[in-house]
Design a protein around this motif. Structure first.
Motif, short mmCIF file in Angstrom:
data_model
loop_
_atom_site.label_atom_id
_atom_site.label_comp_id
_atom_site.label_asym_id
_atom_site.label_seq_id
_atom_site.Cartn_x
_atom_site.Cartn_y
_atom_site.Cartn_z
N GLN A 74 0.84 -1.15 -0.09
CA GLN A 74 0.10 0.01 0.05
C GLN A 74 0.97 1.22 0.12
O GLN A 74 0.53 2.13 -0.74
CB GLN A 74 -1.03 0.03 1.26
CG GLN A 74 -1.93 -1.04 1.27
CD GLN A 74 -3.05 -0.91 0.06
OE1 GLN A 74 -3.26 0.19 -0.27
NE2 GLN A 74 -3.59 -2.12 -0.17
N ASN A 77 2.03 1.95 -3.50
CA ASN A 77 1.24 1.99 -4.44
C ASN A 77 0.88 3.77 -4.17
O ASN A 77 0.53 4.28 -5.20
CB ASN A 77 -0.07 1.27 -4.02
CG ASN A 77 0.04 -0.13 -4.74
OD1 ASN A 77 0.85 -0.41 -5.72
ND2 ASN A 77 -1.02 -0.93 -4.69
N HIS A 78 0.76 4.31 -2.94
CA HIS A 78 0.28 5.58 -2.65
C HIS A 78 1.05 6.60 -2.15
O HIS A 78 0.86 7.82 -2.30
CB HIS A 78 -0.92 5.28 -1.91
CG HIS A 78 -1.99 4.44 -2.49
ND1 HIS A 78 -2.72 4.45 -3.36
CD2 HIS A 78 -2.44 2.88 -1.88
CE1 HIS A 78 -3.70 3.68 -3.56
NE2 HIS A 78 -3.29 2.55 -2.66
N TRP A 84 3.95 2.88 -7.67
CA TRP A 84 2.79 2.09 -8.50
C TRP A 84 3.27 1.46 -9.69
O TRP A 84 3.05 0.48 -10.27
CB TRP A 84 1.76 3.08 -8.33
CG TRP A 84 1.75 4.15 -9.44
CD1 TRP A 84 2.44 5.61 -8.98
CD2 TRP A 84 1.61 4.23 -10.86
NE1 TRP A 84 2.13 6.22 -9.83
CE2 TRP A 84 1.80 5.39 -11.10
CE3 TRP A 84 1.27 3.22 -11.64
CZ2 TRP A 84 1.88 5.95 -12.46
CZ3 TRP A 84 1.05 3.72 -13.14
CH2 TRP A 84 1.25 5.14 -13.36
N ARG A 87 5.82 -1.27 -9.50
CA ARG A 87 5.08 -2.50 -9.32
C ARG A 87 4.23 -2.88 -10.53
O ARG A 87 4.26 -4.21 -10.77
CB ARG A 87 3.98 -2.39 -8.18
CG ARG A 87 4.76 -2.22 -6.71
CD ARG A 87 3.45 -2.63 -5.78
NE ARG A 87 3.12 -3.91 -5.99
CZ ARG A 87 1.74 -4.11 -6.06
NH1 ARG A 87 0.76 -3.15 -6.09
NH2 ARG A 87 1.28 -5.31 -6.22
N GLY A 272 -2.33 -0.27 -14.49
CA GLY A 272 -1.87 0.09 -13.12
C GLY A 272 -1.19 -1.35 -12.68
O GLY A 272 -1.45 -2.43 -13.37
N PRO A 273 -0.96 -1.39 -11.38
CA PRO A 273 -0.18 -2.67 -10.80
C PRO A 273 -1.39 -3.51 -10.45
O PRO A 273 -2.62 -3.38 -10.29
CB PRO A 273 0.24 -2.12 -9.36
CG PRO A 273 -0.19 -0.88 -9.14
CD PRO A 273 -1.00 -0.28 -10.30
#
Length: 487
Positions: A74, A77-78, A84, A87, A272-273
């Motif tokens: 997480q 990703n953020h 992100w 990944r 995206g991932p």
């Protein structure tokens, strides 16, 4: 320029690399081999390089801990700039690598490139395919979300069915009998060190064999492979109609590899991932776990096969397929290479493609087993609740609340994934019941971390009452020995 030449000369005097590099670049290949049909091997190597680079970047921040793995993804990703994207590159690179390796294997098979003298090159290629799939599976586990947890449970279930070695393999993979903190450490080591190290070693061997034996010539109809004359004919072909690998053949390889890298980047930006989805919890009933794309066909097989056919299909099918692939160059090491005169080879590839495509499509609608609403739709039959103590009734509530009814039937009511429990107290003694509930085994996940000691005690107390009328429940042999010794 003089300074660069001096530095290059200094390194070459000590490493002696210029001669091997020049020989590799000038390596002759048949002119017709420098075509678009031969670019997949180089593309697979390029994508593997991308996986190594992005994998190192991800490993700097990933925490291989059951409690922190999901949170670390997480954060990537953020919270980390372009985390992100890294990944996504790694995830889509895995998909592309599996697809390219499969296409490369199909092309080698159709072009007869496994025949003499390239038998070992084919065998190493088969091992590289298996390790590529291993990289994909271990990478999915490291997401440690709901899909990864169930996928790992299925993988452990499959491994546990292997005769003799099954329990040992499960303990080796999971770091114990259940999915716990040691599990991610094992898979992190496999994904980051063991499998990539093996891939690098076998890729090096594969390239060495290609350089020593030459790239397979274009399969012309009527050009027969004979052990006694093939090497002489091949060298004569490269002498008369050969071109240097650089720049003759490498141009198309570079162009196609660049196109693949661009495609991976586009997919990473647009899609995206992969995950992670919800945190892993085997007690969540609203779940329809799906593996990553390249394992969907296997998911469909497991979902659609009758439970009685699962073990034979899982244990016998892969062994037969692997044996056929490894034996192929020895059984069919000579003869025609051209696919135009090998209809069985063409039909085999078509059937395999149709089967994989069909199963992958069916996986989108294949039912997840066990049925996850069985616990609420089918109550425990009343005869199993009559004349029960408070503890045993509490165990029945645990049985219902923890979705044991999803997999197990009582009195013909409930799930069919696991065995019926009408005779469970006759077949298993108390300690055996406790061990099965906590550690799992076979198709059953381990519930050691999802039940409190009080819930386990109550559940086992209830299960000890489940046996047919007129039959005595199983006795614990260890308790019998203790009782006799005390006398």
């Amino acid at each position: 320029m003089r300074l660069i030449q001096k530095i290059s000369h200094w390194f070459d005097e000590r490493l002696q690399l210029s001669t091997p590099i020049r020989e590799t670049m000038a390596h002759p290949v048949p002119r017709q081999t420098a075509s678009w049909a031969y670019v997949f091997g180089s593309a697979a190597l390029t994508v593997f390089g991308l996986q190594v680079v992005t994998g190192i970047l991800l490993a700097l921040l990933y925490v291989p801990s059951a409690g922190e793995a999901w949170n670390s993804l997480q954060v990537l990703n953020h919270q980390i700039a372009l985390g992100w994207f890294i990944r996504a590159l790694h995830g889509w690179g895995s998909n592309f690598m599996v697809a390219i390796v499969l296409i490369h294997m199909a092309q080698v098979f159709l072009f007869g490139a496994y025949k003499f003298p390239r038998e070992l090159t084919w065998i190493v290629g088969v091992l590289l395919l298996l390790m590529t799939l291993g990289m994909a599976f271990t990478g999915q586990v490291l997401r440690f979300d709901q899909d990864a947890y169930w996928g790992l449970g299925i993988g452990a279930s499959i491994s546990s069915r292997i005769p003799v070695l099954g329990p040992w393999i499960v303990n080796l993979l999971l770091g114990g009998p259940i999915i716990a903190g040691a599990t991610l450490s094992r898979f992190f080591a496999l994904h980051v060190f063991v499998v990539p190290g093996s891939l690098i070693a076998f890729v090096g061997l594969h390239l060495l064999l290609v350089l020593k034996l030459g790239i397979n010539e274009w399969p012309m109809p009527g050009r027969i492979v004979r052990r006694a004359t093939y090497l002489q004919e091949y060298h004569e072909l490269t002498r008369k109609d050969g071109i240097p690998f650089v720049p003759g053949a490498v141009t198309k390889d570079l162009f196609f590899s660049g196109f693949i890298l661009l495609s991976i980047a586009v997919c990473a930006v647009y899609f995206g991932p992969f995950g992670p989805s919800g945190q892993p919890d085997p007690t969540i009933i609203q779940t329809v776990p799906r593996p990553d794309y390249f394992f969907l066909w296997l998911y469909a097989v497991l979902s659609l096969l009758p439970p009685s056919m699962e073990t034979p299909a899982l244990l016998i099918g892969p062994v037969i397929a692997l044996a056929v692939l490894l034996a192929l160059p020895f059984v069919s090491g000579e003869g025609e290479k051209s696919w135009k005169r090998r209809p069985i080879a063409v039909l085999t590839i078509l059937l395999a493609a149709v089967a994989l495509g069909t199963l992958t499509h069916l996986a989108g609608n294949a039912p997840w087993s066990p049925v996850m609403d069985a616990w609420s739709a089918e109550p425990i039959p009343a005869q199993y609740l009559k004349s029960r103590t408070a503890l045993e009734r509490q165990g029945a509530l645990v049985f219902q609340a923890k979705q044991c009814h999803n997999c197990h039937a009582l009195g013909g009511v409930g799930g069919q994934r696991g065995p019926e429990l009408d005779r469970i107290a006759v077949e298993l003694a108390r300690d055996q019941l406790i061990r099965q509930v906590i550690q799992g085994g076979g198709n059953m996940p381990a519930y050691g971390k999802n039940l409190s000691p009080a819930e386990t005690t109550a559940l086992v107390a209830f299960l000890e009452t489940v046996y047919p009328a007129g039959q005595a429940p199983a006795r614990d042999p260890s308790r019998s020995v203790e009782f006799r010794s005390s006398q």
